[in-house]
Design an enzyme around this catalytic site. Structure first.
Site, short mmCIF file in Angstrom:
data_model
loop_
_atom_site.label_atom_id
_atom_site.label_comp_id
_atom_site.label_asym_id
_atom_site.label_seq_id
_atom_site.Cartn_x
_atom_site.Cartn_y
_atom_site.Cartn_z
N GLY A 75 -8.06 25.59 6.68
CA GLY A 75 -8.06 26.79 5.83
C GLY A 75 -9.46 27.35 5.62
O GLY A 75 -9.76 27.89 4.56
N GLY A 92 -10.18 30.95 4.26
CA GLY A 92 -9.84 31.30 2.87
C GLY A 92 -11.06 31.18 1.97
O GLY A 92 -12.12 30.70 2.38
N GLY A 136 -11.78 27.33 1.44
CA GLY A 136 -12.19 26.71 2.70
C GLY A 136 -13.58 27.17 3.12
O GLY A 136 -14.41 26.36 3.57
N SER A 155 -3.23 23.15 -7.53
CA SER A 155 -3.44 24.26 -8.45
C SER A 155 -2.98 23.84 -9.84
O SER A 155 -2.07 23.00 -9.97
CB SER A 155 -2.60 25.43 -7.96
OG SER A 155 -2.28 26.28 -9.04
N CYS A 179 -1.12 25.39 -11.72
CA CYS A 179 0.24 25.85 -12.03
C CYS A 179 1.28 24.75 -11.82
O CYS A 179 2.46 24.96 -12.08
CB CYS A 179 0.60 27.08 -11.22
SG CYS A 179 0.83 26.69 -9.50
N TYR A 182 5.88 27.87 -5.64
CA TYR A 182 4.55 27.44 -5.19
C TYR A 182 4.18 26.10 -5.85
O TYR A 182 3.70 25.17 -5.20
CB TYR A 182 3.54 28.53 -5.57
CG TYR A 182 2.10 28.20 -5.31
CD1 TYR A 182 1.57 28.25 -4.02
CD2 TYR A 182 1.24 27.85 -6.36
CE1 TYR A 182 0.23 27.97 -3.79
CE2 TYR A 182 -0.09 27.57 -6.14
CZ TYR A 182 -0.60 27.64 -4.86
OH TYR A 182 -1.92 27.35 -4.62
N HIS A 200 -5.32 37.60 -7.51
CA HIS A 200 -5.34 37.07 -8.87
C HIS A 200 -6.07 38.07 -9.77
O HIS A 200 -6.66 39.05 -9.32
CB HIS A 200 -6.03 35.71 -8.89
CG HIS A 200 -5.16 34.62 -8.36
ND1 HIS A 200 -5.29 34.14 -7.07
CD2 HIS A 200 -4.12 33.94 -8.91
CE1 HIS A 200 -4.37 33.20 -6.87
NE2 HIS A 200 -3.65 33.07 -7.96
P1 GDP Z 1 -1.54 33.34 -12.90
O1 GDP Z 1 -2.77 32.69 -13.47
O2 GDP Z 1 -0.79 32.46 -11.96
O3 GDP Z 1 -0.66 33.91 -13.98
O4 GDP Z 1 -1.99 34.54 -11.94
P2 GDP Z 1 -2.85 35.89 -12.05
O5 GDP Z 1 -4.29 35.60 -11.89
O6 GDP Z 1 -2.24 36.83 -11.05
O7 GDP Z 1 -2.57 36.50 -13.51
C1 GDP Z 1 -3.18 36.01 -14.67
C2 GDP Z 1 -2.89 36.92 -15.84
O8 GDP Z 1 -3.65 38.14 -15.69
C3 GDP Z 1 -1.42 37.34 -16.01
O9 GDP Z 1 -1.14 37.34 -17.41
C4 GDP Z 1 -1.42 38.77 -15.45
O10 GDP Z 1 -0.38 39.57 -15.99
C5 GDP Z 1 -2.79 39.25 -15.94
N1 GDP Z 1 -3.30 40.44 -15.24
C6 GDP Z 1 -3.78 41.56 -15.85
N2 GDP Z 1 -4.10 42.51 -14.95
C7 GDP Z 1 -3.86 41.97 -13.72
C8 GDP Z 1 -4.01 42.47 -12.39
O11 GDP Z 1 -4.42 43.61 -12.16
N3 GDP Z 1 -3.67 41.61 -11.38
C9 GDP Z 1 -3.23 40.34 -11.62
N4 GDP Z 1 -2.94 39.55 -10.58
N5 GDP Z 1 -3.04 39.86 -12.87
C10 GDP Z 1 -3.36 40.65 -13.91
#
Ligand code: GDP
Length: 316
Positions: free
Chosen positions: A6, A9, A12, A103, A105, A132, A175
């Site tokens: 990886g 990424g 990686g 992760s 999660c 996941y 993210h």
């Molecule tokens: P998680 O940590 O697995 O929940 O993944 P994320 O990093 O995608 O999201 C983290 C938090 O940020 C969640 O509560 C999303 O709703 C919030 N968030 C706010 N704005 C954004 C955005 O523009 N993109 C993403 N991915 N998350 C967002």
């Protein structure tokens, strides 16, 4: 020889930078075209033909809350395929040590905070990324099973939310941290009055710079076998890696706005999911093993912002 699976990424590529800087010999890498990690026969042939002593298993299908909610089948299938193929091929080829990257999660949605390694499988998962998470839990359990059945030195590490150079800035799949950096930067440059942030802004997340993560992985892999396995147990062998503090999404949005020079309005979009309310890792196991994070969020965000602007044509 080290094999970094990886290497294209974010994690990686940070691992490759770290191993080079640490003076290790150039790690072995394979592009997707050279080796499809979802194909068992290809992976076994590669391990049989290549002299590999150490594996960093950083290859995975990863994504933010939207991608995980919309494509759970892809996330569970691809990750199970990649990790199963590599772990079994590494075992067959007599690889000495392997590090499986997971992760945070994997933990129950409502785990006690900060989350200790022992919280694994003590409650229901967060539904937006449970497919996941189950793949990642299977990876940890596979490493433990190979340890118990074959004596393999296959270790696992669970990072908190990572960010940094090489991140994914695609708003559909990224993210939160890279997504907000991009949104606030574009709004600042185009003079837009408003930026939308998903959810309520109330969830809290812990962020770790990917160079800290690579250094944590390098450190874990230098710990002698006896020391590692006496610090963990055969049925709970993974180690959390984080910075030890978290921040609300609303506070992160303020930091992004300030970093990008955006002075307009921030609006929350309640039609998008919040996900897990809080995800702060207990990092005392890693600390006891002699490693702590060193890059502050402010420093890391500034550096990632500079990297994003420098690579704007590739990331946007
Ligand atoms: P998680 O940590 O697995 O929940 O993944 P994320 O990093 O995608 O999201 C983290 C938090 O940020 C969640 O509560 C999303 O709703 C919030 N968030 C706010 N704005 C954004 C955005 O523009 N993109 C993403 N991915 N998350 C967002």
């Amino acid at each position: 020889m080290d094999f970094v699976a990886g290497h294209n990424g974010m994690v990686g590529s940070a691992l490759v930078r770290h191993l080079r800087a640490a003076g290790n010999s150039e790690p072995i890498t394979q592009t997707r075209r050279e080796l499809d990690l979802t194909r068992q026969a290809e992976v076994e042939a590669f391990f049989a033909d290549t002299k590999i002593s150490t594996v960093y298993l950083a290859a995975a299908r990863v994504g933010g809350i939207k991608a995980n909610s919309e494509s759970p089948a892809d996330f569970i299938r691809e990750n199970l395929q990649i990790q199963t193929n590599i772990i079994e091929a590494a075992h067959r080829a007599g690889v000495e040590r392997l590090l499986f990257l997971g992760s945070s999660c994997i933990y129950p949605r409502l785990a006690d905070q900060p989350i200790a390694e022992e919280a694994l499988m003590t409650g229901p998962l967060e539904p937006t990324n449970d497919a996941y998470a189950v793949a990642k839990i299977a990876g940890i359990k596979m490493c433990e099973a190979y340890r118990r059945q074959h004596g393999s030195d296959f270790r696992s590490v669970m990072p908190t939310n990572l960010y940094g150079p090489g991140d994914n800035f695609d708003l559909e799949t990224s993210h939160v941290l890279p997504a907000l950096l991009r949104k606030f930067h574009e709004a600042a440059v185009q003079g837009e009055p408003l930026v939308q942030v998903w959810g309520s802004g109330k969830p809290r997340r812990e962020f770790l710079h990917v160079d800290d993560m690579a250094s944590a992985c390098g450190h874990l892999m230098t710990i002698p076998e006896g020391v590692y396995w006496s610090a963990v147990s055969d049925h709970c062998s993974h180690v959390n890696v984080g910075c030890g503090s978290d921040i609300s999404i609303a506070a992160l949005a303020e930091l992004m706005a300030a970093t990008c020079g955006f002075s307009g309005r921030i609006e929350y979009d309640p039609s998008m999911p919040d996900g897990t309310p809080r995800k702060l890792l207990d990092v005392s196991r890693m600390s006891a093993l002699g490693w702590n994070a060193s890059i502050t969020l402010e420093e890391g965000v500034r550096q990632t912002f500079d990297w994003m602007r420098k690579h704007w044509d590739e990331v946007s």
